[in-house]
Motif scaffolding. Structure first.
Motif, mmCIF file in Angstrom:
data_model
loop_
_atom_site.group_PDB
_atom_site.id
_atom_site.type_symbol
_atom_site.label_atom_id
_atom_site.label_comp_id
_atom_site.label_asym_id
_atom_site.label_seq_id
_atom_site.Cartn_x
_atom_site.Cartn_y
_atom_site.Cartn_z
ATOM 1 N N MET A 1 0.827 -1.192 0.000
ATOM 2 C CA MET A 1 0.000 0.000 0.000
ATOM 3 C C MET A 1 0.870 1.254 0.000
ATOM 4 O O MET A 1 0.628 2.168 -0.746
ATOM 5 N N ARG A 2 1.860 1.275 0.880
ATOM 6 C CA ARG A 2 2.745 2.437 0.971
ATOM 7 C C ARG A 2 3.510 2.623 -0.344
ATOM 8 O O ARG A 2 3.697 3.741 -0.817
ATOM 9 N N TYR A 3 3.957 1.510 -0.933
ATOM 10 C CA TYR A 3 4.698 1.542 -2.187
ATOM 11 C C TYR A 3 3.828 2.112 -3.308
ATOM 12 O O TYR A 3 4.285 2.932 -4.108
ATOM 13 N N GLN A 4 2.554 1.710 -3.358
ATOM 14 C CA GLN A 4 1.638 2.209 -4.381
ATOM 15 C C GLN A 4 1.385 3.702 -4.214
ATOM 16 O O GLN A 4 1.326 4.444 -5.192
ATOM 17 N N ARG A 5 1.254 4.155 -2.993
ATOM 18 C CA ARG A 5 1.025 5.574 -2.719
ATOM 19 C C ARG A 5 2.230 6.401 -3.165
ATOM 20 O O ARG A 5 2.086 7.462 -3.762
ATOM 21 N N ARG A 6 3.426 5.887 -2.892
ATOM 22 C CA ARG A 6 4.642 6.597 -3.291
ATOM 23 C C ARG A 6 4.747 6.653 -4.819
ATOM 24 O O ARG A 6 5.105 7.686 -5.386
ATOM 25 N N ASN A 7 4.416 5.562 -5.484
ATOM 26 C CA ASN A 7 4.433 5.541 -6.947
ATOM 27 C C ASN A 7 3.404 6.505 -7.522
ATOM 28 O O ASN A 7 3.671 7.172 -8.528
ATOM 29 N N LEU A 8 2.243 6.584 -6.918
ATOM 30 C CA LEU A 8 1.211 7.501 -7.374
ATOM 31 C C LEU A 8 1.671 8.948 -7.220
ATOM 32 O O LEU A 8 1.492 9.765 -8.122
ATOM 33 N N LYS A 9 2.293 9.271 -6.086
ATOM 34 C CA LYS A 9 2.808 10.628 -5.882
ATOM 35 C C LYS A 9 3.869 10.972 -6.927
ATOM 36 O O LYS A 9 3.881 12.072 -7.471
ATOM 37 N N THR A 10 4.746 10.024 -7.198
ATOM 38 C CA THR A 10 5.783 10.248 -8.203
ATOM 39 C C THR A 10 5.165 10.465 -9.574
ATOM 40 O O THR A 10 5.565 11.384 -10.305
ATOM 41 N N LEU A 11 4.192 9.656 -9.925
ATOM 42 C CA LEU A 11 3.511 9.796 -11.205
ATOM 43 C C LEU A 11 2.826 11.151 -11.315
ATOM 44 O O LEU A 11 2.949 11.845 -12.333
ATOM 45 N N LEU A 12 2.109 11.566 -10.275
ATOM 46 C CA LEU A 12 1.417 12.852 -10.305
ATOM 47 C C LEU A 12 2.405 14.015 -10.401
ATOM 48 O O LEU A 12 2.156 15.001 -11.097
ATOM 49 N N ARG A 13 3.542 13.902 -9.723
ATOM 50 C CA ARG A 13 4.567 14.950 -9.790
ATOM 51 C C ARG A 13 5.122 15.061 -11.211
ATOM 52 O O ARG A 13 5.314 16.152 -11.737
ATOM 53 N N ARG A 14 5.341 13.915 -11.853
ATOM 54 C CA ARG A 14 5.848 13.927 -13.230
ATOM 55 C C ARG A 14 4.817 14.496 -14.194
ATOM 56 O O ARG A 14 5.161 15.245 -15.113
ATOM 57 N N ILE A 15 3.555 14.153 -14.007
ATOM 58 C CA ILE A 15 2.495 14.690 -14.862
ATOM 59 C C ILE A 15 2.415 16.207 -14.692
ATOM 60 O O ILE A 15 2.294 16.946 -15.674
ATOM 61 N N ARG A 16 2.502 16.676 -13.452
ATOM 62 C CA ARG A 16 2.476 18.119 -13.196
ATOM 63 C C ARG A 16 3.637 18.815 -13.898
ATOM 64 O O ARG A 16 3.469 19.871 -14.500
#
Length: 70
Positions: free
Chosen positions: A1-16
């Motif tokens: 769960m924590r790993y998925q949340r971190r990946n999601l944050k990274t993805l959103l930061r890259r999209i931004r």
């Protein structure tokens, strides 16, 4: 769960970052990464976020000449 949340944050930061680049907006996070990798010295600090945006706007609109696409 924590790993998925971190990946999601990274993805959103890259999209931004991509969206900001496409629209020509400055990216403060990228500036900080660059500053710490290349310019960091003891006793010196990077520009604040507000200073960075003011500097980026001045650079973009006050250089003179034509700054449009057509």
């Amino acid at each position: 769960m924590r790993y998925q949340r971190r990946n999601l944050k990274t993805l959103l930061r890259r999209i931004r970052t991509v969206i900001k680049t496409v629209f020509g907006m400055p990216d403060y996070d990228r500036y900080l990464d660059h500053w710490y990798r290349t310019h960091a010295k003891p006793g010196e600090f990077p520009m604040s976020e507000k200073e960075y945006y003011v500097c980026a706007l001045k650079d973009r609109y006050e250089r003179g000449g034509v700054s449009r696409c057509c």
